[in-house]
Design an enzyme around this catalytic site. Structure first.
Site, mmCIF file in Angstrom:
data_model
loop_
_atom_site.group_PDB
_atom_site.id
_atom_site.type_symbol
_atom_site.label_atom_id
_atom_site.label_comp_id
_atom_site.label_asym_id
_atom_site.label_seq_id
_atom_site.Cartn_x
_atom_site.Cartn_y
_atom_site.Cartn_z
ATOM 1 N N ALA A 175 33.414 -15.457 85.305
ATOM 2 C CA ALA A 175 34.142 -14.590 86.237
ATOM 3 C C ALA A 175 33.459 -14.631 87.601
ATOM 4 O O ALA A 175 32.237 -14.767 87.677
ATOM 5 C CB ALA A 175 34.141 -13.157 85.709
ATOM 6 N N LYS A 176 34.264 -14.522 88.646
ATOM 7 C CA LYS A 176 33.668 -14.334 89.977
ATOM 8 C C LYS A 176 33.548 -12.823 90.155
ATOM 9 O O LYS A 176 34.400 -12.172 90.758
ATOM 10 C CB LYS A 176 34.535 -14.990 91.056
ATOM 11 C CG LYS A 176 33.808 -15.080 92.387
ATOM 12 C CD LYS A 176 34.490 -16.055 93.310
ATOM 13 C CE LYS A 176 33.923 -15.975 94.730
ATOM 14 N NZ LYS A 176 32.535 -16.371 94.849
ATOM 15 N N ALA A 177 32.520 -12.293 89.520
ATOM 16 C CA ALA A 177 32.328 -10.849 89.421
ATOM 17 C C ALA A 177 31.141 -10.426 90.263
ATOM 18 O O ALA A 177 30.105 -11.114 90.274
ATOM 19 C CB ALA A 177 32.085 -10.474 87.959
#
Ligand code: PMP
Length: 297
Positions: A156-158
């Site tokens: 995820a681009k979290a």
């Protein structure tokens, strides 16, 4: 920009364009306390958002990996992005969509929170300085490792995953480097703090298999360009020792684009012909209207 809050212009937030300096989130937002927050970084080239659909789709998927659903379709997010870029009269710039859980509930579990989405666009020409891009950026090894897929939703681009990136990059800058190279939990080469890494060895490209870090949209585009030139691309486990055998090393990313690496601690690299070719090919690609791009103006 002196700061990012007190600016003229428009930010799209929760369904409509709002005045830039009036877009706020409450201090008791779940996204702020518990990192239920995902984002994207996109670029506008000549009035066109590069790979807009891929970015909007990744944003939705990043949120799902964190257990929440963004209340807009991919088409609606694409449209909102274009609307914002238009309102900002952006020709060449950067797009930052961000989605987070709100303040209806405070605690680790927050299933009743509302999910918000904001999209901001601004002019932001280069991530590394033009000199650094020409001579190759200087990297140092980070002491932080990319975590195993069993410990975090690593694809995820979290925002939560950027804590170790900020620590790594700030330590690198304080030591006089441009950025840090991160290994993964196994000791394999992973990526930089905001970009993927690729090695040129005997005319082939070797790059770490993205099994515990972001499989960058730029990385995939550059792999396509390399294959189009007949360059063999091998995704595999890359070890720190492989760096000693590399003829050229470079990074790819939305902000970094294609940037050569000139140094990794004691190792020095030339800005070589394959990096230059792919940098030129990429510059051409982003300026040519493609299926996945969407016109702003
Ligand atoms: N890894 C990290 C940690 C990043 O922040 C980025 C930039 N989004 C990348 C890789 C490259 O991804 P992309 O090419 O999709 O921008």
């Amino acid at each position: 920009m002196e700061n990012f809050h007190d600016q003229e212009g428009w930010i799209w937030c929760d369904g409509k364009l709002r005045k830039w300096n009036e877009v706020q989130l409450h201090v008791l937002s779940h996204g702020l306390h518990y990192a239920s927050c995902v984002f994207e970084g996109e670029r506008v080239y000549g009035g066109t958002v590069f790979k807009l659909r891929e970015h909007s789709q990744r944003l939705i998927e990043s949120a799902r990996m964190l257990g929440f659903e963004i209340p807009y379709t991919v088409e609606e997010i694409d449209r909102a992005t274009i609307e914002t870029a238009k309102a900002m009269k952006c020709v060449d710039g950067y797009v930052r969509p961000v989605a987070w859980r709100g303040s209806e509930q405070m605690g680790v579990s927050a299933q009743k929170t509302k999910v918000h989405l904001a999209i901001a666009v601004w002019d932001w020409p280069s991530y590394f300085s033009p000199e650094a891009r020409e001579r190759g950026i200087k990297l140092t090894m980070s002491k932080w490792k990319r975590p195993s897929p069993e410990t975090e939703p690593v694809k995820a681009k979290a925002s939560g995953l950027y804590m170790i990136c900020t620590l790594s990059k700030e330590a690198a800058e304080k030591a006089g480097f441009d950025d840090a190279l991160m290994l993964d939990w196994r000791g394999q080469v992973a990526e930089c703090t905001g970009a993927n890494v690729l090695l040129v060895m005997n005319g082939e490209i070797h790059t770490p298999t993205p099994d515990c870090f972001l499989d960058g949209i730029t990385r995939r585009a550059v792999i396509g360009l390399a294959k189009g030139r007949g360059i063999k691309v091998i995704e595999r486990a890359v070890w720190p020792d492989d760096l000693k055998k590399a003829d050229e090393v470079f990074v790819t990313g939305t902000a970094a684009e294609v940037t050569p690496i000139g140094q990794i601690d004691d190792l020095h690299f030339q800005v070589g012909p394959i990096t230059r070719k792919l940098r030129d090919d990429f510059e051409k690609l982003v300026r040519q209207p493609a299926k996945q791009t969407a016109k702003v103006g």
